[in-house]
Design a protein around this motif. Sequence first.
Motif, mmCIF file in Angstrom:
data_model
loop_
_atom_site.group_PDB
_atom_site.id
_atom_site.type_symbol
_atom_site.label_atom_id
_atom_site.label_comp_id
_atom_site.label_asym_id
_atom_site.label_seq_id
_atom_site.Cartn_x
_atom_site.Cartn_y
_atom_site.Cartn_z
ATOM 1 N N ALA A 159 1.434 -0.735 -0.090
ATOM 2 C CA ALA A 159 -0.339 -0.220 0.155
ATOM 3 C C ALA A 159 0.743 1.373 -0.281
ATOM 4 C CB ALA A 159 -0.915 -0.050 1.041
ATOM 5 N N ALA A 160 2.102 1.391 0.152
ATOM 6 C CA ALA A 160 3.071 2.057 0.883
ATOM 7 C C ALA A 160 3.664 2.640 -0.517
ATOM 8 C CB ALA A 160 4.022 2.304 2.059
ATOM 9 N N ALA A 161 4.069 1.639 -1.365
ATOM 10 C CA ALA A 161 4.340 1.001 -2.318
ATOM 11 C C ALA A 161 3.804 1.984 -3.783
ATOM 12 C CB ALA A 161 5.686 0.463 -2.836
ATOM 13 N N MET A 162 2.711 1.656 -3.440
ATOM 14 C CA MET A 162 1.929 2.660 -4.584
ATOM 15 C C MET A 162 1.369 3.705 -4.044
ATOM 16 S SD MET A 162 -0.569 -0.695 -4.505
ATOM 17 C CE MET A 162 -2.091 -0.944 -3.643
ATOM 18 N N ALA A 163 1.045 4.281 -2.875
ATOM 19 C CA ALA A 163 0.607 5.742 -2.758
ATOM 20 C C ALA A 163 1.867 6.371 -2.836
ATOM 21 C CB ALA A 163 0.779 6.082 -0.963
ATOM 22 N N VAL A 164 3.439 5.987 -3.223
ATOM 23 C CA VAL A 164 4.556 6.708 -3.676
ATOM 24 C C VAL A 164 4.265 6.934 -4.750
ATOM 25 C CG1 VAL A 164 7.071 6.345 -3.302
ATOM 26 C CG2 VAL A 164 6.020 6.484 -1.073
ATOM 27 N N GLY A 165 4.290 5.517 -5.711
ATOM 28 C CA GLY A 165 4.438 5.640 -6.982
ATOM 29 C C GLY A 165 3.338 6.223 -7.158
ATOM 30 N N CYS A 166 2.474 6.600 -6.642
ATOM 31 C CA CYS A 166 1.214 7.234 -7.460
ATOM 32 C C CYS A 166 0.936 8.558 -7.012
ATOM 33 C CB CYS A 166 -0.088 6.734 -6.916
ATOM 34 S SG CYS A 166 -0.590 5.622 -7.716
ATOM 35 N N GLY A 167 2.031 9.017 -6.281
ATOM 36 C CA GLY A 167 2.847 10.701 -6.043
ATOM 37 C C GLY A 167 1.924 11.352 -4.863
ATOM 38 N N LEU A 168 1.003 10.023 -4.339
ATOM 39 C CA LEU A 168 0.295 10.693 -2.797
ATOM 40 C C LEU A 168 1.066 10.861 -1.583
ATOM 41 C CD1 LEU A 168 -2.592 8.284 -2.930
ATOM 42 C CD2 LEU A 168 -2.818 9.860 -3.652
ATOM 43 N N ALA A 169 2.024 10.372 -1.658
ATOM 44 C CA ALA A 169 3.157 10.401 -0.667
ATOM 45 C C ALA A 169 4.873 10.342 -0.829
ATOM 46 C CB ALA A 169 3.298 9.708 0.954
ATOM 47 N N ARG A 170 6.208 11.139 -0.766
ATOM 48 C CA ARG A 170 7.259 10.715 -0.610
ATOM 49 C C ARG A 170 8.284 10.415 -0.290
ATOM 50 N NH1 ARG A 170 9.495 14.403 -4.139
ATOM 51 N NH2 ARG A 170 11.747 15.041 -3.159
ATOM 52 N N HIS A 171 7.971 10.435 1.370
ATOM 53 C CA HIS A 171 8.587 8.381 2.262
ATOM 54 C C HIS A 171 7.174 8.542 3.463
ATOM 55 C CE1 HIS A 171 12.308 10.217 0.757
ATOM 56 N NE2 HIS A 171 11.969 11.317 0.926
ATOM 57 N N ALA A 172 7.657 7.186 2.970
ATOM 58 C CA ALA A 172 6.240 6.289 3.933
ATOM 59 C C ALA A 172 7.176 6.104 4.638
ATOM 60 C CB ALA A 172 5.350 5.733 2.780
ATOM 61 N N LEU A 173 6.486 5.588 6.069
ATOM 62 C CA LEU A 173 6.742 4.563 7.132
ATOM 63 C C LEU A 173 5.541 3.574 7.146
ATOM 64 C CD1 LEU A 173 8.870 4.605 9.424
ATOM 65 C CD2 LEU A 173 6.746 6.165 10.432
ATOM 66 N N VAL A 174 6.379 2.585 7.205
ATOM 67 C CA VAL A 174 5.688 1.619 7.658
ATOM 68 C C VAL A 174 6.428 0.859 8.359
ATOM 69 C CG1 VAL A 174 4.439 -0.530 5.957
ATOM 70 C CG2 VAL A 174 4.866 1.129 5.221
ATOM 71 N N TYR A 175 5.478 0.175 9.135
ATOM 72 C CA TYR A 175 5.720 -1.380 10.351
ATOM 73 C C TYR A 175 4.219 -2.257 10.852
ATOM 74 C CZ TYR A 175 1.906 1.320 13.306
ATOM 75 O OH TYR A 175 0.795 2.136 13.568
ATOM 76 N N ARG A 176 4.767 -2.895 11.682
ATOM 77 C CA ARG A 176 5.076 -3.972 12.039
ATOM 78 C C ARG A 176 5.145 -4.791 13.454
ATOM 79 N NH1 ARG A 176 1.626 -6.905 14.077
ATOM 80 N NH2 ARG A 176 0.702 -9.303 13.611
ATOM 81 N N THR A 177 4.171 -4.503 14.226
ATOM 82 C CA THR A 177 5.198 -4.006 15.644
ATOM 83 C C THR A 177 3.718 -5.856 16.446
ATOM 84 O OG1 THR A 177 5.263 -2.374 16.107
ATOM 85 C CG2 THR A 177 5.520 -3.023 17.676
ATOM 86 N N VAL A 178 4.608 -5.966 17.386
ATOM 87 C CA VAL A 178 4.489 -7.634 17.942
ATOM 88 C C VAL A 178 4.821 -7.663 19.477
ATOM 89 C CG1 VAL A 178 3.619 -9.622 15.961
ATOM 90 C CG2 VAL A 178 6.227 -9.408 17.002
ATOM 91 N N THR A 179 3.838 -8.185 20.015
ATOM 92 C CA THR A 179 4.128 -7.988 21.513
ATOM 93 C C THR A 179 4.031 -9.206 22.577
ATOM 94 O OG1 THR A 179 2.756 -6.917 22.578
ATOM 95 C CG2 THR A 179 5.409 -5.250 22.122
ATOM 96 N N GLU A 180 4.178 -10.577 21.342
ATOM 97 C CA GLU A 180 2.788 -11.408 22.308
ATOM 98 C C GLU A 180 3.266 -12.738 22.947
ATOM 99 O OE1 GLU A 180 0.510 -13.294 17.927
ATOM 100 O OE2 GLU A 180 3.096 -13.042 17.801
ATOM 101 N N ALA A 181 5.182 -12.598 23.104
ATOM 102 C CA ALA A 181 5.702 -12.950 23.912
ATOM 103 C C ALA A 181 5.102 -11.599 25.462
ATOM 104 C CB ALA A 181 7.052 -13.077 23.899
ATOM 105 N N THR A 182 5.333 -10.741 25.662
ATOM 106 C CA THR A 182 4.644 -10.155 27.257
ATOM 107 C C THR A 182 3.443 -10.833 27.453
ATOM 108 O OG1 THR A 182 6.662 -8.572 26.791
ATOM 109 C CG2 THR A 182 4.614 -8.144 28.228
ATOM 110 N N ALA A 183 2.114 -10.333 26.462
ATOM 111 C CA ALA A 183 1.185 -10.702 26.209
ATOM 112 C C ALA A 183 1.141 -11.316 27.229
ATOM 113 C CB ALA A 183 0.489 -10.370 24.942
ATOM 114 N N GLN A 184 1.641 -13.078 26.112
ATOM 115 C CA GLN A 184 1.279 -14.846 26.640
ATOM 116 C C GLN A 184 2.185 -14.764 28.182
ATOM 117 O OE1 GLN A 184 2.315 -17.658 24.259
ATOM 118 N NE2 GLN A 184 1.000 -16.406 21.915
ATOM 119 N N ALA A 185 3.056 -14.531 28.294
ATOM 120 C CA ALA A 185 3.793 -14.486 29.943
ATOM 121 C C ALA A 185 2.384 -13.766 30.668
ATOM 122 C CB ALA A 185 4.934 -13.890 29.976
#
Lengths: 414, 138
Positions: A100-126
């Motif tokens: 999605a970020a690459a399409m947005a940048v390619g279409c000129g909707l943004a120049r520098h898009a930040l993309v992230y994925r965060t997990v805290t499953e180990a702490t949550a399960q503990a």
Amino acid sequence: MSDTSPLRRAAITGIGHSQIGRRLRRGDLDLTVEACLAAIADAGLDRDDIDGLATYPGTGIGMGGFSGPGSPELQDALRLQLSWHDGGAEGPAQMRAVIAAAMAVGCGLARHALVYRTVTEATAQAGRASAGIGGSGLGSGGPSLGGGGSGGGVPRFGGFLQWFLPFGAVSAANWIGLVAQRRIHEFGLTRTQLAQIALNGRRNATHNPGAVYREPLCLDDYLAARMISTPLCLYDCDAPCDGSTAFVVSAVETARDAPHAPCRIEAVGTALRGRPSWDQFDDMTTMAARDAAASMWERTDLGPSDVDVAQLYDGFSVLALVWLEALGFCGRGESGSFVEDGTRIAREGTLPLNTAGGQLSGGRLHGFGLLHEACVQLRGEAGERQVPGRCEVAVVSNGGGPLAGSMLLVRDTG
Amino acid sequence: MLADGPSLRLLPRLDDCNRFFWTGGADGVLRFLRCGECRRFTHPPVPRCPACLSRDMAPEPVSGRGTLHSFTVNHQQWIPGSDPYVVALVTIAEQADLRLTTNLIDCPADAIAIGMAVEVTFVGNGDVHIPLFRPAGL
Ligand SMILES: [Zn+2]
């Protein structure tokens, strides 16, 4: 895909990780900001340069620790001035946010898009284990016992879960166990072949200081491990971890000023043609990876023989085998013999696979860790785990089962 | 010895779309939604036939026979107190692409074989009757 394709006007210019580990007991926003600031700095940018933002899966999806902060939360935390933003769980698996970020940048909707994925499953399960909540041993990919409706004290479930939970098919380990068993039946897959994915990942993880499991693992250890859901044993299932991965996706004309070699997005695999179902897909040996991978090759002049390094989703070991076939590195049903003695997929082999340890040993960063390592390898910055020889084309896959996505990256040479 | 299923059977939330399926086992009959126009079964239930888009969809009984398409023996204690049990994927005899995830019961571990003939039986739990499968002709 022609060279005027918007996707080819986007490149990954910045990559970042937070601290990664088991049970860090740090908040998800804390980890996310750490990874995002690292990626922005890596791209040679300042947060004021960021005008796009995307994440997978957004808030409120899955069990504790699965979803991380949503994009509005991060926008606020960094006071970003955004021209475009996006977050969600549907699409070609976890990498949907990067696409999605690459399409947005390619279409000129943004120049520098930040993309992230965060997990805290180990702490949550503990946290759940120490609180002893209902003894819910439901693992990642499974539902919460507390998530049902009313009815006689037993939780009730609608949606797709109703077709699985009454039978104790509560985890993706069960659903993917069916895929693995079918492959044993149709193709003669053996546990020794399947083990190669886990053993290769562990060998590679010993060269990755950030990997969560680095102790040596041998075939005897694998064969002696306890079963989770046959034929999948403990070492066939990835381990929940805590961590955040971030990227900066930039317009290619700005990317060439970046401090590191940009990784251009050559093609993406995004097709969904069969039934998006854990038990109704037409071919239970492959599922959605088949069509996602095919659509990627339909969009490029490159082919499997051009790939120098592969980072294939191994949330469960058998999925990496499914991807090897789907991406055309071997024929249907041939992945078991392809990996048989581990030499082809080793770092020195013809198709180095999961060079940071994959998710099985590197940690379940849920697809984004694989993309991170693809960029590290294309840049030639992997140190002692750098693949020998040419490393100009990398393939990354995410998911498997009902949803799947793949991406072909090339080191941009201007 | 394998258990018939988990120690606790989580249950479906009944609605107008799925009630026929989950309650139909009260008379020992397995039913799927079938199109009155093109006669194809579809599962899970949907308002229109995905093949021909007809709205003429109604539950119809099937024989209850099928074949084992795949299986996995669950060992992990997702649901505490569960002994190992068999999660099975069964192809329903009436249509090659009509499948059901279920439990295989009354079958020793070393006798489980993909392709084996199986037949339905139900376990009741209040208003819900859960379809399980066992080797045919036991
Ligand atoms: Zn029809």
